[in-house]
Design a protein around this motif. Structure first.
Motif, PDB file in Angstrom:
ATOM      1  N   GLY A 122       0.779  -1.226   0.000  1.00  8.04           N
ATOM      2  CA  GLY A 122       0.000   0.000   0.000  1.00  8.04           C
ATOM      3  C   GLY A 122       0.811   1.277   0.000  1.00  8.04           C
ATOM      4  O   GLY A 122       0.255   2.374   0.154  1.00  8.04           O
ATOM      5  N   GLU A 123       2.134   1.191  -0.226  1.00  7.75           N
ATOM      6  CA  GLU A 123       2.961   2.387  -0.088  1.00  7.75           C
ATOM      7  C   GLU A 123       2.757   3.390  -1.216  1.00  7.75           C
ATOM      8  O   GLU A 123       2.899   4.596  -1.010  1.00  7.75           O
ATOM      9  N   PHE A 124       2.393   2.926  -2.407  1.00  9.93           N
ATOM     10  CA  PHE A 124       2.127   3.874  -3.489  1.00  9.93           C
ATOM     11  C   PHE A 124       0.911   4.748  -3.152  1.00  9.93           C
ATOM     12  O   PHE A 124       0.933   5.972  -3.336  1.00  9.93           O
ATOM     13  N   THR A 125      -0.135   4.118  -2.632  1.00  8.61           N
ATOM     14  CA  THR A 125      -1.319   4.882  -2.219  1.00  8.61           C
ATOM     15  C   THR A 125      -1.001   5.758  -1.012  1.00  8.61           C
ATOM     16  O   THR A 125      -1.505   6.886  -0.904  1.00  8.61           O
ATOM     17  N   LYS A 126      -0.163   5.261  -0.113  1.00 14.58           N
ATOM     18  CA  LYS A 126       0.258   6.066   1.045  1.00 14.58           C
ATOM     19  C   LYS A 126       0.964   7.334   0.578  1.00 14.58           C
ATOM     20  O   LYS A 126       0.717   8.432   1.110  1.00 14.58           O
ATOM     21  N   ARG A 127       1.822   7.211  -0.426  1.00 17.48           N
ATOM     22  CA  ARG A 127       2.527   8.388  -0.934  1.00 17.48           C
ATOM     23  C   ARG A 127       1.565   9.349  -1.631  1.00 17.48           C
ATOM     24  O   ARG A 127       1.726  10.565  -1.539  1.00 17.48           O
ATOM     25  N   ALA A 139      -8.089   7.240  -0.183  1.00 19.37           N
ATOM     26  CA  ALA A 139      -7.095   6.176  -0.045  1.00 19.37           C
ATOM     27  C   ALA A 139      -7.772   4.862   0.352  1.00 19.37           C
ATOM     28  O   ALA A 139      -7.441   3.787  -0.167  1.00 19.37           O
ATOM     29  N   GLU A 140      -8.729   4.945   1.271  1.00 15.33           N
ATOM     30  CA  GLU A 140      -9.474   3.748   1.665  1.00 15.33           C
ATOM     31  C   GLU A 140     -10.323   3.225   0.508  1.00 15.33           C
ATOM     32  O   GLU A 140     -10.515   2.015   0.353  1.00 15.33           O
ATOM     33  N   ASP A 144     -10.975  -0.464  -1.330  1.00 17.10           N
ATOM     34  CA  ASP A 144     -12.327  -0.990  -1.539  1.00 17.10           C
ATOM     35  C   ASP A 144     -12.561  -1.383  -2.994  1.00 17.10           C
ATOM     36  O   ASP A 144     -13.268  -2.360  -3.271  1.00 17.10           O
ATOM     37  N   ILE A 145     -11.983  -0.630  -3.935  1.00 16.27           N
ATOM     38  CA  ILE A 145     -12.104  -0.993  -5.354  1.00 16.27           C
ATOM     39  C   ILE A 145     -11.424  -2.332  -5.608  1.00 16.27           C
ATOM     40  O   ILE A 145     -11.960  -3.212  -6.291  1.00 16.27           O
TER      41      ILE A 145
END
Length: 343
Positions: A122-127, A139-140, A144-145
């Motif tokens: 999940g680090e790409f979404t975290k960034r 981000a959540e 979910d997608i």
């Protein structure tokens, strides 16, 4: 902005037509280009070194070269997405290769050797969140997608990703800031502010701008939660009343073992079906009775936990027999939950 450049295999493990390896960070283009050789463009060193040669958001055909042997690892498509117009708002590179475990691991290892760091889950979404491209609700929504169990769950997740939930939360947040400001004014300038007017204004703002809005969000949550996680239905009853047969009938295959011997089901068996776009998680459970052995006691404890976890309980009784004290005792355990009685 994070100074570390991360890399990850972004497609599921296994064999397939296309696999994607992604990098993000200020050195992502430099690291990826150290292995990439463009087609129809001969480089003195065998790889494409000049970052300026590659336009952003455009695919280039070429090969990934092993820097030690100078041999081609695979034929690839290579795309650079320069900051801030990328998923993470950092320089991002994607290498589209053939999806095989060996070839993808080989390229990934070379990228790590060239200076990239292994990305955390999940680090790409975290960034993307840290760099302000998306907020926390969005981000959540990305997760979910990915985890969507139905078309309706996907629709809800996409609505949140587009900022639908954020647009409802922001006015609540702003109203709370206003109420906080009024409180501070009433404390700092208590002699100049009429308490009754101040309290009335704050109470009205709290009621109209916060509490009612939160109530609407809570009502919407229950529906969205069902679409996302599914409605959990525990099938319970005495041993040998047909729970497993009903389970197999609903999912249209022999998932649970069915015999004439009472107590065949010892563990909770879960299966999912869809009813008009709504996921329904069916839990076939061990029959409730006075257990004798240790294994039976564990199975019955799991049944009772399933009752607690369930959104609805389907209580089965044997229509060929009159209700017995065990049926009455079981019903008393589920009376406070939403339930259906099946004979």
């Amino acid at each position: 902005m994070n100074s570390t450049t991360i890399a990850a295999i972004s497609t599921p493990f296994g064999n397939g037509g296309i696999g994607i390896i992604r990098l993000s960070g200020n050195r992502s283009v430099h690291i990826a280009l150290s292995l990439f050789q463009r087609s129809h463009k001969k480089e003195p060193t065998g790889v494409t070194r000049d970052k300026a040669q590659l336009a952003s958001h455009r695919f280039y055909h070429g090969k990934i070269i092993d820097p030690d042997t100078r041999e081609a690892i695979d034929e690839v498509l290579f795309v650079v997405m320069r900051a801030p117009k990328s998923y993470t708002r950092e320089d991002v590179v994607e290498i589209h290769t053939h999806s095989g475990p060996v070839v993808m691991e080989k390229i990934y290892e070379q990228l790590l050797s060239a200076g990239a760091s292994m990305a955390e889950p999940g680090e790409f979404t975290k960034r993307a969140f840290i760099n302000g491209r998306i907020d926390l609700t969005q981000a959540e929504a990305v997760a979910d997608i990915i985890d969507a169990k139905s078309s309706m769950a996907l629709k809800v997740a996409n609505r949140h990703l587009a900022g639908g939930l954020s647009k409802k939360i922001i006015p609540i947040r702003e109203t709370l800031f206003e109420i906080n400001a009024l409180l501070e004014v009433s404390i700092d300038f208590s002699e100049d502010v009429q308490d009754d007017i101040q309290r009335g204004a704050m109470a009205e703002q709290l009621e109209e701008g916060v509490l009612k809005s939160i109530e609407k969000l809570l009502k919407n949550y229950e529906q969205d939660h069902f679409y996302r996680d599914g409605v959990k239905m525990a099938v319970i009853g005495r041993p040998n009343v047909g729970k497993s047969s009903l389970m197999n009938c609903l999912i249209k295959r022999d998932r649970s073992i069915v015999t004439a011997v009472p107590g065949t089901t010892r563990d909770v068996i879960e299966e999912m079906i869809h009813i008009k776009g709504l996921p329904l998680v069916i839990m076939d459970t061990a029959g409730l009775h006075d257990a004798l052995g240790e294994v039976e006691k564990i199975g019955i404890n799991k049944t009772r936990q399933s009752i607690k976890d369930a959104d609805i309980v389907l209580f089965m009784v044997d229509s060929s027999q009159p209700l017995c004290p065990e049926d009455v005792a079981i019903y008393s355990e589920i009376a406070d939950k939403k339930h259906i009685v099946v004979k």
